[in-house]
Design a protein around this motif. Sequence first.
Motif, mmCIF file in Angstrom:
data_model
loop_
_atom_site.group_PDB
_atom_site.id
_atom_site.type_symbol
_atom_site.label_atom_id
_atom_site.label_comp_id
_atom_site.label_asym_id
_atom_site.label_seq_id
_atom_site.Cartn_x
_atom_site.Cartn_y
_atom_site.Cartn_z
ATOM 1 N N PHE A 1 -45.274 -4.764 -62.364
ATOM 2 C CA PHE A 1 -45.073 -4.974 -60.931
ATOM 3 C C PHE A 1 -44.535 -3.684 -60.304
ATOM 4 O O PHE A 1 -43.991 -2.812 -61.007
ATOM 5 C CB PHE A 1 -44.105 -6.128 -60.654
ATOM 6 C CG PHE A 1 -42.718 -5.960 -61.226
ATOM 7 C CD1 PHE A 1 -41.770 -5.130 -60.614
ATOM 8 C CD2 PHE A 1 -42.337 -6.646 -62.370
ATOM 9 C CE1 PHE A 1 -40.497 -4.986 -61.133
ATOM 10 C CE2 PHE A 1 -41.054 -6.506 -62.897
ATOM 11 C CZ PHE A 1 -40.131 -5.669 -62.280
ATOM 12 N N ALA A 2 -44.709 -3.588 -59.016
ATOM 13 C CA ALA A 2 -44.155 -2.477 -58.242
ATOM 14 C C ALA A 2 -43.668 -3.066 -56.920
ATOM 15 O O ALA A 2 -44.485 -3.501 -56.097
ATOM 16 C CB ALA A 2 -45.200 -1.398 -58.010
ATOM 17 N N LEU A 3 -42.362 -3.096 -56.724
ATOM 18 C CA LEU A 3 -41.769 -3.743 -55.558
ATOM 19 C C LEU A 3 -40.822 -2.782 -54.844
ATOM 20 O O LEU A 3 -40.249 -1.874 -55.448
ATOM 21 C CB LEU A 3 -40.994 -4.995 -55.982
ATOM 22 C CG LEU A 3 -41.793 -6.107 -56.677
ATOM 23 C CD1 LEU A 3 -40.843 -7.189 -57.195
ATOM 24 C CD2 LEU A 3 -42.827 -6.701 -55.747
ATOM 25 N N LYS A 4 -40.621 -3.027 -53.559
ATOM 26 C CA LYS A 4 -39.691 -2.231 -52.772
ATOM 27 C C LYS A 4 -38.272 -2.786 -52.922
ATOM 28 O O LYS A 4 -38.067 -4.003 -52.975
ATOM 29 C CB LYS A 4 -40.087 -2.257 -51.292
ATOM 30 C CG LYS A 4 -41.432 -1.582 -50.994
ATOM 31 C CD LYS A 4 -41.336 -0.072 -51.174
ATOM 32 C CE LYS A 4 -42.660 0.605 -50.823
ATOM 33 N NZ LYS A 4 -42.974 0.502 -49.384
ATOM 34 N N ASP A 5 -37.303 -1.851 -52.951
ATOM 35 C CA ASP A 5 -35.914 -2.290 -52.991
ATOM 36 C C ASP A 5 -35.321 -2.299 -51.588
ATOM 37 O O ASP A 5 -36.036 -2.070 -50.599
ATOM 38 C CB ASP A 5 -35.090 -1.434 -53.955
ATOM 39 C CG ASP A 5 -34.984 0.027 -53.531
ATOM 40 O OD1 ASP A 5 -35.301 0.347 -52.356
ATOM 41 O OD2 ASP A 5 -34.573 0.855 -54.370
ATOM 42 N N GLY B 1 -36.037 0.659 -49.446
ATOM 43 C CA GLY B 1 -37.428 1.013 -49.184
ATOM 44 C C GLY B 1 -38.083 1.789 -50.296
ATOM 45 O O GLY B 1 -39.258 2.178 -50.182
ATOM 46 N N ASN B 2 -37.374 2.010 -51.396
ATOM 47 C CA ASN B 2 -37.951 2.737 -52.526
ATOM 48 C C ASN B 2 -38.749 1.786 -53.419
ATOM 49 O O ASN B 2 -38.356 0.640 -53.618
ATOM 50 C CB ASN B 2 -36.841 3.397 -53.361
ATOM 51 C CG ASN B 2 -36.030 4.382 -52.556
ATOM 52 O OD1 ASN B 2 -36.577 5.176 -51.797
ATOM 53 N ND2 ASN B 2 -34.709 4.332 -52.712
ATOM 54 N N GLU B 3 -39.854 2.285 -53.952
ATOM 55 C CA GLU B 3 -40.667 1.455 -54.840
ATOM 56 C C GLU B 3 -40.157 1.569 -56.268
ATOM 57 O O GLU B 3 -39.892 2.671 -56.767
ATOM 58 C CB GLU B 3 -42.133 1.885 -54.786
ATOM 59 C CG GLU B 3 -43.045 0.965 -55.598
ATOM 60 C CD GLU B 3 -44.518 1.292 -55.434
ATOM 61 O OE1 GLU B 3 -45.157 0.745 -54.503
ATOM 62 O OE2 GLU B 3 -45.017 2.110 -56.230
ATOM 63 N N VAL B 4 -40.014 0.418 -56.908
ATOM 64 C CA VAL B 4 -39.568 0.361 -58.298
ATOM 65 C C VAL B 4 -40.607 -0.408 -59.093
ATOM 66 O O VAL B 4 -40.945 -1.540 -58.741
ATOM 67 C CB VAL B 4 -38.194 -0.333 -58.428
ATOM 68 C CG1 VAL B 4 -37.779 -0.429 -59.889
ATOM 69 C CG2 VAL B 4 -37.144 0.401 -57.606
ATOM 70 N N SER B 5 -41.123 0.208 -60.142
ATOM 71 C CA SER B 5 -42.128 -0.461 -60.975
ATOM 72 C C SER B 5 -41.552 -0.744 -62.350
ATOM 73 O O SER B 5 -40.630 -0.042 -62.812
ATOM 74 C CB SER B 5 -43.375 0.409 -61.121
ATOM 75 O OG SER B 5 -43.097 1.574 -61.880
ATOM 76 N N LEU B 6 -42.077 -1.745 -62.994
ATOM 77 C CA LEU B 6 -41.642 -2.049 -64.353
ATOM 78 C C LEU B 6 -42.045 -0.902 -65.281
ATOM 79 O O LEU B 6 -41.304 -0.551 -66.207
ATOM 80 C CB LEU B 6 -42.250 -3.369 -64.824
ATOM 81 C CG LEU B 6 -41.774 -3.883 -66.190
ATOM 82 C CD1 LEU B 6 -40.267 -4.103 -66.193
ATOM 83 C CD2 LEU B 6 -42.482 -5.176 -66.561
ATOM 84 N N VAL C 1 -31.576 -4.763 -55.889
ATOM 85 C CA VAL C 1 -32.385 -5.886 -55.418
ATOM 86 C C VAL C 1 -33.781 -5.403 -55.042
ATOM 87 O O VAL C 1 -33.949 -4.399 -54.334
ATOM 88 C CB VAL C 1 -31.727 -6.567 -54.202
ATOM 89 C CG1 VAL C 1 -32.641 -7.650 -53.631
ATOM 90 C CG2 VAL C 1 -30.380 -7.163 -54.589
ATOM 91 N N LEU C 2 -34.779 -6.144 -55.512
ATOM 92 C CA LEU C 2 -36.174 -5.890 -55.157
ATOM 93 C C LEU C 2 -36.713 -7.097 -54.404
ATOM 94 O O LEU C 2 -36.303 -8.228 -54.666
ATOM 95 C CB LEU C 2 -37.026 -5.653 -56.413
ATOM 96 C CG LEU C 2 -36.504 -4.645 -57.439
ATOM 97 C CD1 LEU C 2 -37.482 -4.543 -58.609
ATOM 98 C CD2 LEU C 2 -36.292 -3.280 -56.809
ATOM 99 N N TYR C 3 -37.663 -6.851 -53.489
ATOM 100 C CA TYR C 3 -38.261 -7.944 -52.719
ATOM 101 C C TYR C 3 -39.629 -8.308 -53.302
ATOM 102 O O TYR C 3 -40.538 -7.471 -53.332
ATOM 103 C CB TYR C 3 -38.435 -7.539 -51.255
ATOM 104 C CG TYR C 3 -37.140 -7.298 -50.526
ATOM 105 C CD1 TYR C 3 -36.246 -8.341 -50.280
ATOM 106 C CD2 TYR C 3 -36.798 -6.023 -50.075
ATOM 107 C CE1 TYR C 3 -35.052 -8.125 -49.619
ATOM 108 C CE2 TYR C 3 -35.602 -5.790 -49.406
ATOM 109 C CZ TYR C 3 -34.736 -6.845 -49.184
ATOM 110 O OH TYR C 3 -33.552 -6.623 -48.527
ATOM 111 N N ASP C 4 -39.764 -9.544 -53.737
ATOM 112 C CA ASP C 4 -41.067 -10.028 -54.195
ATOM 113 C C ASP C 4 -42.025 -10.054 -53.012
ATOM 114 O O ASP C 4 -41.616 -10.230 -51.858
ATOM 115 C CB ASP C 4 -40.924 -11.437 -54.784
ATOM 116 C CG ASP C 4 -42.063 -11.805 -55.720
ATOM 117 O OD1 ASP C 4 -43.022 -11.022 -55.832
ATOM 118 O OD2 ASP C 4 -41.983 -12.896 -56.327
ATOM 119 N N THR C 5 -43.315 -9.868 -53.278
ATOM 120 C CA THR C 5 -44.322 -9.839 -52.216
ATOM 121 C C THR C 5 -45.021 -11.187 -52.100
ATOM 122 O O THR C 5 -45.363 -11.807 -53.115
ATOM 123 C CB THR C 5 -45.368 -8.746 -52.488
ATOM 124 O OG1 THR C 5 -45.847 -8.873 -53.839
ATOM 125 C CG2 THR C 5 -44.765 -7.372 -52.311
#
Length: 645
Positions: free
Chosen positions: A489-493, A496-501, A572-576
Motif C-alpha cells: 500500500f501507499a498512503l498519505k500521512d 501529506g507525505n506518502e508512506v508505502s509498505l 497516522v496514515l489515511y486509508d483511501t
Amino acid sequence: MKIKQLLLLLPLASGVAGFAQTTDHLTTSPAFAHPGQAVNITYNPAGTKLEKQTEIKGVAYLFNKKRVYYAQDVILTKDAGSWKAKMTVPDTIVLVGLKFSADKVTDNNNDMGYFIPMMNAANKPVQGEQLVEGYFNQGLGGLIGMKANIKQAQVHYDNEFAAYPESLNSMHSTYYSILMANKDVAKAAIEKKTILAAFKSNGAKEADLASMPAAFANSDKPLYDSLSKALIARYPKGVAAMNAALTPIYREAEPAKKVEMYNAAKANFTLSKALNDNLLISIATAYSAKKDYAGFKKYTDMVQDKSNLAAAFNSVAWPLAEAGENLDIAAGLSKQSLDIVEGYHANPPAAYLTLPPSQRKDAINSGYAMYADTYGLILYKQGKFADALAYQQKAVDFQKGSSVEVNERLITFLAANGKTKEAMQKAEDFIKAGKSTGKMKDELKTLYVKAKGSDKDYATYIGGLEAIAYTKAKAEVMEQMLNLKAQGFALKDTKGNEVSLASLKGKVVVVDFWATWCGPCKASFPAMQKMVTKYKDNPNVQFVFVDTWETDPKKEELVTKFIADNKYDFHVLYDTETKGEKGKYDVVSQFGVDGIPTKFVVDKNGTIRFKSVGWSGSDDGLINELSIMIDIASNPPMVTASIKE
C-alpha cells in the motif's frame, strides 16, 4: 496457516438432486427427513479435523421458516468409528444446522456445513428451507464454522423463489443486495422493476411493501428515501410510519421531551409490549443520565418484562460505584440486576435460547459476573468487605479469571479482609497467567513487604513470576503464527507525505487499523502509546496507524485534532476510499479486516506473521502480547521454526 479450498454446493436440479443426506461423514435416517419426525444421525469423522478426537460434541441449530432459531445439544454416542445420535425435529422447523467440534476445533465439512433439510411429502424442500440455507451462506454460517459464500446464497434464494414465489415478499431487500453483490445485473434489474411496480399497485398491502425500500439503502439513496416516504404516506398508521416516529424518541436526550414524544407515539400507534418496554427503558436511561433517579425508577417500574432491566440497572449502578456516590441507590439497583440474571437459569430470555443448554449456563454466569463485579465494588466502598469479597470471588470464578480488572479488585478485597497469604497466592497466579495489571503488582509489592518485612529480593520474586507469564504467553503467541504475504500500500500521512509498505521493508511493521468513532480502538491507544515509546529508539521496528472507515466528511481535521488532543506520538496514515463503492476502503479490505481495532505484525520481508483483533481491556496484556509478536517477527530462525502451513 493452511489455506482451505472453498467448495460450492451444486445448484438444485430437478427432483431431489442436492438434498440426499448421505455424505462421506454425515448420514441421516430417514435419508429425507420430514418436520415432526425422529431422525437418526451418524457422524463419521474419518478424514476430518476430528478424526483422532476421543470426545466429540454436537450442537443442533433448529430454524423455522422465518429464520428464527434455537439451539440444543446433540448427545453423541461412539459406535465403532462413528458417532450416533437421535433427535426429534419439531413440525415448525425447516432446517437443522449441525456443528461437530472438539477442543475448539470444528469440522465444517470443507466450508459446506452439515445440514438436515426438512422435506415435504414429495421429498422436496419445505417452504423456507432454502431461505435458511441462503442465510447460512450469506453470513450466519459462523454458527457451524462455515465461511460466507454469497454466490451459493443466491443459488439457494433462487431455488426457494422458483418453488415458492410468495417467499420473496419478505425478502426483497436481502435478495436485491445479494444480486448486487454478485453483480447479477440482469436479475437485479428485474427485481428493481418488480419493486417499483409493486409500489404503483393499488392493491398492495403494507406487509408486501415493507421490506422493499431497504433494498436501495446502499445502492440508491434517493430512491430509498423516495420509497420510504411513499410507504409512510400510504400507510400513516403502519409499521414504517411508526418506526419513523419512534427513531427520534431514542435519539432525544432530554427526558421530558422524550416522554412527550412517547405519549404522542402511544396515541398514534399500537405498540407491542416489547417495543413499549424498550421505549420506557430509553426514557428511564435519559433520566439516569440527568441523575434523576426518581424518574429512572418511575419508568423502569412501568416496564412489563423485568428480565430486560438487568443491563439498565447496572448501567446506572456502575458509574455510581466508580464515583462512590449514592451508594445505597447503586446497591439497590445492582442487587436487582443480579436477581434478574439469576432468574435466567429457570427462564432464559430468547437471546440465550440461541445457545445450547451446555453453553447457556456459562453464558448466563458470565453476565452475572459482570454485575457481581459492580455489586462487589459498591459493597467494598460501603465498608462491607466480607460481602464484597464473596461477590467478587463469584465474578472471578464465573469469568475464569479472564478480566484483569475484576482480578485486580479481588486482590484488593482479599487484602481488605486481612487475607494476606491468599491475596499473594491469587496475585501470583494471575501474574503467571498473564491476567494481571500494574496496580495488582503494586498491591502485591505492598503485601510482600508486609509479609517479609522489607522489599529485599522483591525484584527477583516479581521477575520470576513475569518470566513464567512471558514463557506461557510466548507459547500461545507462537501458535498464532501466520505466513501470509502482506498486500502493498501507499498512503498519505497527516503531513501529506506518502508512506508505502515497500519503503518499510527491512523493518518489522505494526499496522493498526482504527477510526475516531471506534471506542475499543481509542481504549487501546494508551497501551499503544507505551508500545511506540518502548520501540522509539529501535530503527528496526515501525508503527503505522491506518485510519479507516471514517464517516465524517472532515476526517483529516477530526483525526489530527484527536491525536493532538491526546498527545499521541503516532504515525497516522489515511486509508483511501474505494472508487465507486461508498463506505469501502482499499487497504483495510486488502488486509481482510472484518472489525476494528485489528493489528498486523509484518516481518522484515513483508510477510504477515501475526494478526490481533479487538481489545481485551488490559494495557499490560496488549503490551506483553504485541512485544512478543514483535520479538518473534524480528527473529528469522524463530519464525522459520514456527510457521504452520
